[in-house]
Design a protein around this motif. Sequence first.
Motif, mmCIF file in Angstrom:
data_model
loop_
_atom_site.group_PDB
_atom_site.id
_atom_site.type_symbol
_atom_site.label_atom_id
_atom_site.label_comp_id
_atom_site.label_asym_id
_atom_site.label_seq_id
_atom_site.Cartn_x
_atom_site.Cartn_y
_atom_site.Cartn_z
ATOM 1 N N GLY A 134 0.810 -1.207 0.000
ATOM 2 C CA GLY A 134 0.000 0.000 0.000
ATOM 3 C C GLY A 134 0.846 1.260 0.000
ATOM 4 O O GLY A 134 0.497 2.256 -0.645
ATOM 5 N N LYS A 135 1.977 1.241 0.714
ATOM 6 C CA LYS A 135 2.872 2.398 0.729
ATOM 7 C C LYS A 135 3.467 2.633 -0.655
ATOM 8 O O LYS A 135 3.587 3.770 -1.112
ATOM 9 C CB LYS A 135 3.987 2.185 1.753
ATOM 10 C CG LYS A 135 3.496 2.105 3.187
ATOM 11 C CD LYS A 135 4.636 1.761 4.123
ATOM 12 C CE LYS A 135 4.096 1.531 5.535
ATOM 13 N NZ LYS A 135 5.165 1.084 6.461
ATOM 14 N N GLU A 136 3.842 1.543 -1.311
ATOM 15 C CA GLU A 136 4.385 1.659 -2.659
ATOM 16 C C GLU A 136 3.325 2.219 -3.609
ATOM 17 O O GLU A 136 3.620 3.068 -4.463
ATOM 18 C CB GLU A 136 4.865 0.295 -3.141
ATOM 19 C CG GLU A 136 5.571 0.355 -4.499
ATOM 20 C CD GLU A 136 5.840 -1.024 -5.072
ATOM 21 O OE1 GLU A 136 6.866 -1.182 -5.729
ATOM 22 O OE2 GLU A 136 5.004 -1.931 -4.862
ATOM 23 N N GLU A 137 2.095 1.777 -3.476
ATOM 24 C CA GLU A 137 1.002 2.264 -4.323
ATOM 25 C C GLU A 137 0.779 3.757 -4.109
ATOM 26 O O GLU A 137 0.563 4.510 -5.065
ATOM 27 C CB GLU A 137 -0.275 1.489 -4.021
ATOM 28 C CG GLU A 137 -0.265 0.057 -4.519
ATOM 29 C CD GLU A 137 -1.504 -0.699 -4.108
ATOM 30 O OE1 GLU A 137 -2.462 -0.063 -3.635
ATOM 31 O OE2 GLU A 137 -1.523 -1.928 -4.234
ATOM 32 N N LEU A 138 0.834 4.205 -2.846
ATOM 33 C CA LEU A 138 0.652 5.629 -2.555
ATOM 34 C C LEU A 138 1.802 6.457 -3.115
ATOM 35 O O LEU A 138 1.593 7.570 -3.601
ATOM 36 C CB LEU A 138 0.544 5.845 -1.047
ATOM 37 C CG LEU A 138 -0.826 5.580 -0.424
ATOM 38 C CD1 LEU A 138 -0.751 5.704 1.098
ATOM 39 C CD2 LEU A 138 -1.870 6.546 -0.974
ATOM 40 N N CYS A 139 3.000 5.921 -3.048
ATOM 41 C CA CYS A 139 4.162 6.598 -3.636
ATOM 42 C C CYS A 139 3.951 6.800 -5.131
ATOM 43 O O CYS A 139 4.137 7.899 -5.663
ATOM 44 C CB CYS A 139 5.421 5.775 -3.349
ATOM 45 S SG CYS A 139 6.925 6.398 -4.150
ATOM 46 N N ARG A 140 3.528 5.750 -5.826
ATOM 47 C CA ARG A 140 3.272 5.847 -7.268
ATOM 48 C C ARG A 140 2.150 6.840 -7.555
ATOM 49 O O ARG A 140 2.224 7.623 -8.500
ATOM 50 C CB ARG A 140 2.909 4.468 -7.842
ATOM 51 C CG ARG A 140 4.028 3.447 -7.768
ATOM 52 C CD ARG A 140 3.808 2.323 -8.782
ATOM 53 N NE ARG A 140 2.464 1.784 -8.747
ATOM 54 C CZ ARG A 140 2.087 0.724 -8.050
ATOM 55 N NH1 ARG A 140 2.963 0.091 -7.288
ATOM 56 N NH2 ARG A 140 0.858 0.274 -8.093
ATOM 57 N N LEU A 141 1.105 6.785 -6.753
ATOM 58 C CA LEU A 141 -0.027 7.698 -6.926
ATOM 59 C C LEU A 141 0.435 9.151 -6.830
ATOM 60 O O LEU A 141 0.080 9.987 -7.666
ATOM 61 C CB LEU A 141 -1.082 7.409 -5.859
ATOM 62 C CG LEU A 141 -2.245 8.395 -5.790
ATOM 63 C CD1 LEU A 141 -3.418 7.872 -6.601
ATOM 64 C CD2 LEU A 141 -2.701 8.649 -4.373
ATOM 65 N N MET A 142 1.239 9.462 -5.806
ATOM 66 C CA MET A 142 1.684 10.836 -5.605
ATOM 67 C C MET A 142 2.531 11.317 -6.779
ATOM 68 O O MET A 142 2.382 12.457 -7.238
ATOM 69 C CB MET A 142 2.487 10.936 -4.308
ATOM 70 C CG MET A 142 1.652 10.837 -3.046
ATOM 71 S SD MET A 142 0.437 12.181 -2.873
ATOM 72 C CE MET A 142 1.514 13.593 -2.665
ATOM 73 N N ILE A 143 3.406 10.461 -7.285
ATOM 74 C CA ILE A 143 4.301 10.887 -8.363
ATOM 75 C C ILE A 143 3.560 10.993 -9.699
ATOM 76 O O ILE A 143 3.653 12.008 -10.401
ATOM 77 C CB ILE A 143 5.491 9.928 -8.488
ATOM 78 C CG1 ILE A 143 6.386 10.054 -7.241
ATOM 79 C CG2 ILE A 143 6.299 10.227 -9.751
ATOM 80 C CD1 ILE A 143 7.500 9.037 -7.174
#
Length: 211
Positions: A134-143
């Motif tokens: 989930g943290k990785e997904e949020l990182c991708r979402l933000m970028i």
Amino acid sequence: MKLLKTNEFGRSMIEMLGVLAIVGILSVSGISGFSKAMKKHKYIKLANEYNQLIQDLLLYKDGFIRAKKEKGDGTATLDIAAYIAAAGLMPEGWTQKGTVLIDSVNNNVRTFIRDHNNHLVFDYRLKTKDDEKGKEELCRLMILDVLKPYSNDLSSVWIFRGENNSGGALYGDKYCTTGRLCIKDALVTDVLELCSTCLTDAGCLLAIEFD
């Protein structure tokens, strides 16, 4: 001739177990699909919240810089969480705790005007209750969904594992010198590699800096 009667008292135990198994599989699939849909909706909503907040803060940035100058000697960093809350710029569902804003998925973001160059900075700390993925997904979402369209306004985006271990950086248009990866040119594979930094118990920090 005497006809044999078929047993019509109900289905066999094996048939009932088969039906229950099928119902169980369908239920699990339905719950899993619903959970994924809710998570996607939550992240889309979060992206919209950050987009609106960034637009507002860039619009009022000059006012924050004036407030920083009035604060003291002209070099002090100005935390602006209290200003954001007082001005009604905080997205619905967010809360303020001192110098930190807590977003709608319980991640922390510290917003401030940097001391030496008056840049607007977001220190976005990913410590959600979601799994590491989930943290990785949020990182991708933000970028990809939030920051990439602001390539003209961005200075840089650094991705850190924990506190100090850098996982790499992306740069805005004016800072894309030779050897640097421009956020506007970043491919999904580039972002996946950078955000893999977040797959750790130490959490993940996105240091986002706007001109």
